[in-house]
Write a protein that holds these residues in place. Sequence first.
Motif, PDB file in Angstrom:
ATOM      1  N   LYS A  81      12.385 -12.946   0.581  1.00 34.96           N
ATOM      2  CA  LYS A  81      12.737 -12.598   1.878  1.00 34.96           C
ATOM      3  C   LYS A  81      12.962 -13.911   2.890  1.00 34.96           C
ATOM      4  O   LYS A  81      13.846 -13.747   3.541  1.00 34.96           O
ATOM      5  N   LYS A  82      11.916 -14.856   2.686  1.00 36.44           N
ATOM      6  CA  LYS A  82      12.082 -16.012   3.519  1.00 36.44           C
ATOM      7  C   LYS A  82      13.621 -16.816   2.972  1.00 36.44           C
ATOM      8  O   LYS A  82      14.314 -17.350   3.978  1.00 36.44           O
ATOM      9  N   LEU A  83      13.657 -16.861   1.753  1.00 34.24           N
ATOM     10  CA  LEU A  83      14.991 -17.266   1.298  1.00 34.24           C
ATOM     11  C   LEU A  83      16.208 -16.812   1.621  1.00 34.24           C
ATOM     12  O   LEU A  83      17.081 -17.414   2.406  1.00 34.24           O
ATOM     13  N   LYS A  84      16.233 -15.281   1.901  1.00 32.71           N
ATOM     14  CA  LYS A  84      17.339 -14.595   2.319  1.00 32.71           C
ATOM     15  C   LYS A  84      17.747 -14.787   3.733  1.00 32.71           C
ATOM     16  O   LYS A  84      18.727 -15.024   4.195  1.00 32.71           O
ATOM     17  N   VAL A  85      16.410 -15.069   4.563  1.00 29.59           N
ATOM     18  CA  VAL A  85      16.563 -15.170   6.045  1.00 29.59           C
ATOM     19  C   VAL A  85      17.234 -16.706   6.095  1.00 29.59           C
ATOM     20  O   VAL A  85      18.272 -16.891   6.876  1.00 29.59           O
ATOM     21  N   PHE A  86      16.817 -17.657   5.412  1.00 32.16           N
ATOM     22  CA  PHE A  86      17.292 -19.206   5.207  1.00 32.16           C
ATOM     23  C   PHE A  86      18.896 -19.117   4.926  1.00 32.16           C
ATOM     24  O   PHE A  86      19.448 -19.812   5.413  1.00 32.16           O
ATOM     25  N   GLU A  87      19.291 -18.250   3.999  1.00 30.97           N
ATOM     26  CA  GLU A  87      20.465 -18.363   3.468  1.00 30.97           C
ATOM     27  C   GLU A  87      21.559 -17.524   4.480  1.00 30.97           C
ATOM     28  O   GLU A  87      22.604 -18.009   4.724  1.00 30.97           O
ATOM     29  N   LYS A  88      21.129 -16.550   5.219  1.00 36.70           N
ATOM     30  CA  LYS A  88      21.605 -15.955   6.209  1.00 36.70           C
ATOM     31  C   LYS A  88      22.126 -16.899   7.425  1.00 36.70           C
ATOM     32  O   LYS A  88      23.098 -16.861   8.180  1.00 36.70           O
ATOM     33  N   LYS A  89      21.249 -17.609   7.673  1.00 40.18           N
ATOM     34  CA  LYS A  89      21.289 -18.473   8.873  1.00 40.18           C
ATOM     35  C   LYS A  89      22.303 -19.732   8.496  1.00 40.18           C
ATOM     36  O   LYS A  89      22.315 -20.293   7.384  1.00 40.18           O
ATOM     37  N   SER A  90      23.154 -19.863   9.327  1.00 46.55           N
ATOM     38  CA  SER A  90      24.075 -21.352   9.201  1.00 46.55           C
ATOM     39  C   SER A  90      23.327 -22.565   9.485  1.00 46.55           C
ATOM     40  O   SER A  90      22.346 -22.757  10.082  1.00 46.55           O
ATOM     41  N   GLY A  91      23.996 -23.508   8.916  1.00 41.86           N
ATOM     42  CA  GLY A  91      23.243 -24.903   8.993  1.00 41.86           C
ATOM     43  C   GLY A  91      23.865 -25.536  10.137  1.00 41.86           C
ATOM     44  O   GLY A  91      23.772 -26.839  10.010  1.00 41.86           O
ATOM     45  N   THR A  92      24.148 -24.971  11.187  1.00 44.40           N
ATOM     46  CA  THR A  92      24.668 -25.729  12.580  1.00 44.40           C
ATOM     47  C   THR A  92      23.582 -26.004  13.336  1.00 44.40           C
ATOM     48  O   THR A  92      22.499 -25.131  13.353  1.00 44.40           O
ATOM     49  N   VAL A  93      23.358 -27.008  13.911  1.00 42.84           N
ATOM     50  CA  VAL A  93      22.590 -27.478  15.074  1.00 42.84           C
ATOM     51  C   VAL A  93      23.393 -27.615  16.559  1.00 42.84           C
ATOM     52  O   VAL A  93      24.393 -27.916  16.541  1.00 42.84           O
ATOM     53  N   SER A  94      22.780 -26.803  17.189  1.00 43.98           N
ATOM     54  CA  SER A  94      23.411 -26.915  18.399  1.00 43.98           C
ATOM     55  C   SER A  94      23.576 -28.267  19.036  1.00 43.98           C
ATOM     56  O   SER A  94      22.876 -28.986  18.742  1.00 43.98           O
TER      57      SER A  94
END
Length: 169
Positions: A81-94
Amino acid sequence: RKEFGKSKIYFLSQASLEKATNDELASLKSKADSLKGKIEGEKESISLIKKELSRLRTELTDEELKERSATYEKSIAEMKKKLKVFEKKSGTVSKSSFTETKLHLQQNLVLWKKYKKMFNELWNTMVDSMESVKESKLRDEAGIETDESAGISYSTFNDMVKKRKLSPL
């Protein structure tokens, strides 16, 4: 009869007893030897059984294996579940977060250089006043690490900031 303080021990007179013949003695010795062999065999089998018992005691029972399997399956599901959450988030930083972090890095680099210079001035003054002491030995005894011994370099971080290798994704 013999007396030892308050204790009295009575011995049977050996003169009136029959003496064993050589054949009887030989048969008794062979019987004793065979019994000793049996005892050794039994000791070996007991030691094997004890080893097997200790091995079995260290192994988990079926219920314990089922419990562990269930807990591992739960933890794997949570990690997925945690991995799916990380995969869904983009790798950008504001951009604001990036500039704030870059500013902190620059401030820390300035402090690093300032404190390193102050320490080196104090250290050199101290080492110069001690004529017979090697500097490296004194550093080791005092537990002082240099940037090089720690495997880091000021210039590496400074170059990152100056050459703008750090940029938001």
